[in-house]
Write a protein that holds these residues in place. Structure first.
Motif, short mmCIF file in Angstrom:
data_model
loop_
_atom_site.label_atom_id
_atom_site.label_comp_id
_atom_site.label_asym_id
_atom_site.label_seq_id
_atom_site.Cartn_x
_atom_site.Cartn_y
_atom_site.Cartn_z
N THR A 75 -36.49 -50.64 -16.54
CA THR A 75 -37.79 -50.86 -15.91
C THR A 75 -38.46 -49.49 -15.78
O THR A 75 -37.86 -48.54 -15.26
CB THR A 75 -37.62 -51.48 -14.52
N GLN B 119 -44.85 -46.42 -4.48
CA GLN B 119 -44.61 -47.07 -5.78
C GLN B 119 -43.16 -46.86 -6.24
O GLN B 119 -42.56 -47.77 -6.82
CB GLN B 119 -45.60 -46.52 -6.82
N ARG C 298 -45.07 -50.11 -16.75
CA ARG C 298 -46.44 -50.15 -16.23
C ARG C 298 -46.86 -48.74 -15.83
O ARG C 298 -46.04 -47.86 -15.62
CB ARG C 298 -46.55 -51.10 -15.05
N PHE D 208 -49.03 -46.28 -13.20
CA PHE D 208 -49.72 -46.07 -11.93
C PHE D 208 -50.53 -44.79 -12.08
O PHE D 208 -49.97 -43.71 -12.27
CB PHE D 208 -48.74 -45.93 -10.77
N LEU E 89 -40.38 -49.78 -6.85
CA LEU E 89 -39.65 -49.87 -8.12
C LEU E 89 -38.16 -50.02 -7.87
O LEU E 89 -37.49 -50.88 -8.47
CB LEU E 89 -39.92 -48.62 -8.96
N LEU F 115 -41.82 -47.00 -14.77
CA LEU F 115 -43.07 -46.75 -14.05
C LEU F 115 -43.58 -45.38 -14.45
O LEU F 115 -42.99 -44.36 -14.11
CB LEU F 115 -42.83 -46.79 -12.53
N TYR G 168 -47.35 -41.18 -4.53
CA TYR G 168 -46.69 -42.27 -5.24
C TYR G 168 -45.36 -42.70 -4.64
O TYR G 168 -44.65 -43.51 -5.23
CB TYR G 168 -46.48 -41.88 -6.71
N VAL H 139 -38.86 -43.14 -14.31
CA VAL H 139 -40.16 -42.74 -13.77
C VAL H 139 -40.59 -41.42 -14.42
O VAL H 139 -40.34 -40.34 -13.89
CB VAL H 139 -40.14 -42.60 -12.24
N ILE I 294 -46.18 -42.49 -13.98
CA ILE I 294 -47.10 -42.02 -12.95
C ILE I 294 -47.88 -40.83 -13.50
O ILE I 294 -47.29 -39.78 -13.82
CB ILE I 294 -46.35 -41.60 -11.67
#
Length: 354
Positions: free
Chosen positions: A286, A341, A316, A318, A345, A288, A338, A175, A290
């Motif tokens: 994976t 989110q 992805r 956010f 995750l 994320l 967040y 993240v 932000i």
């Protein structure tokens, strides 16, 4: 974290309206480990590189690495807005379940830095060196073989991108926050360079051999802070008149700068060659990302982040919408925007064996 960057903390506090409350997660524990014969990207080697760190929770929990921002330290991540929203019972990084590791990065906090005595003889480090030191601390110092998550803000976000490309099998999830997976450039670097040049060209700096902190530091730091953090909507609400704007400036200039000039220059110059872009296809975790829509340093309207994210196979974005509550680059210092989110995750990211 990079929301209260040591010397910029007063500016951040002036712009925050986040609710404060007592932390209800376990008491943080302090630790120190020596990385021996640490080699920097310049080829220089330090026989002993001191790495200070903070942990929350027990080593039996799932390991999570949390990375702070420029000028900060592990303490920067223990604010009510960040740690208070993430580390407590039932929260996304509940310390009863996770083993939270927060290093003081090289050049920061209680880790080895120029002001320890070497001044400008201290090796010139960059973000790659800082990540390598974090990796050695986690793997050699703490004996962690695999991380559930790496999460970082601003400089810590940029470090998170480097972690993903350099050690792709070492974590399940990433993240990065308040950051771009692209070369340091444009206004972000231009303003950093002007800030550093201002300090270096102050006669008080004396090539790094000063007897008192350079007087121009507070002007350079505050100019950069106002230009690159705080949010347009927030400034308009807080300083809608010249008198109120003057009051904000006066308050900032009256706040003592506690940063050491050499430490500060090293910390910010370390970003100059940041560029994780060549390694984006190597990321396996994976991811994320932000970011805030009103982030002055990482403006989404350039399109560079959207283009780069297409190369991250499990990634992805956010994007936190701008509002009267957001604070531009400082927004991601408040996890309320967040935490849902991050929780999702961790519920969905596959656990991968080392």
């Amino acid at each position: 974290m990079n929301f209260p960057y040591a010397a910029l903390s007063a500016a951040a506090l002036a712009l925050t309206s986040f609710t404060a409350f007592a932390a209800d997660y376990p008491a943080p524990k302090q630790g120190e480990w020596i990385a021996r014969d640490f080699k920097f990207h310049t080829g220089e080697t330090m026989p002993e590189l001191r790495l200070h760190y903070t942990t929350i929770g027990e080593p039996t929990g799932q390991p999570v690495l949390v990375l702070h921002g420029s000028g900060g330290s592990a303490a920067s991540m223990l604010t009510p807005g960040f740690g208070g929203e993430l580390f407590g019972p039932g929260q996304p990084l509940d310390a009863a379940k996770y083993y939270i590791i927060i290093p003081d990065s090289v050049g920061h906090g209680k880790s080895s830095k120029p002001s320890d005595g070497m001044k400008t003889a201290f090796p010139k480090y960059n973000y790659e060196d800082m990540v390598d030191a974090q990796y050695r601390l986690v793997k050699e110092g703490l004996g962690v073989k695999h991380l559930r998550l790496v999460i970082g803000n601003s400089m810590g976000g940029m470090h998170t991108w480097i972690w993903g490309g350099k050690y792709p099998q070492f974590m399940d999830a990433l993240v990065p926050m308040a950051s771009q997976p692209t070369e340091m450039a444009a206004r972000n670097w231009m303003l950093r360079r002007i800030m550093l040049e201002t300090i270096r060209n102050d006669p008080d700096y004396n090539g790094g051999n000063y007897t008192a902190q350079p007087r121009m530091m507070k002007y350079a730091i505050n100019a950069y802070g106002i230009a690159t953090g705080g949010g347009t909507l927030a400034y308009q609400a807080l300083a809608p008149t010249a008198a109120k704007a003057d009051k904000m400036v006066d308050d900032r200039l009256a706040t003592a700068i506690t940063a050491d000039a050499n430490d500060f220059i090293y910390q910010w110059e370390a970003s100059h060659d940041y560029n994780p872009a060549p390694s984006l296809e190597k990321i396996e975790a994976t991811l994320l990302l932000i970011n805030a829509a009103d982030d002055e340093r990482n403006p989404p309207e350039t399109g560079v982040t959207d283009a780069a994210m297409k190369r991250v196979k499990n990634g992805r974005l956010f994007l936190i919408s701008a509002s009267g509550e957001t604070r531009g680059h400082l927004t991601t210092g408040n996890a309320k925007f967040y935490k849902k989110q991050v929780e999702e995750l961790l519920q969905t990211a596959p656990q991968r064996a080392m």
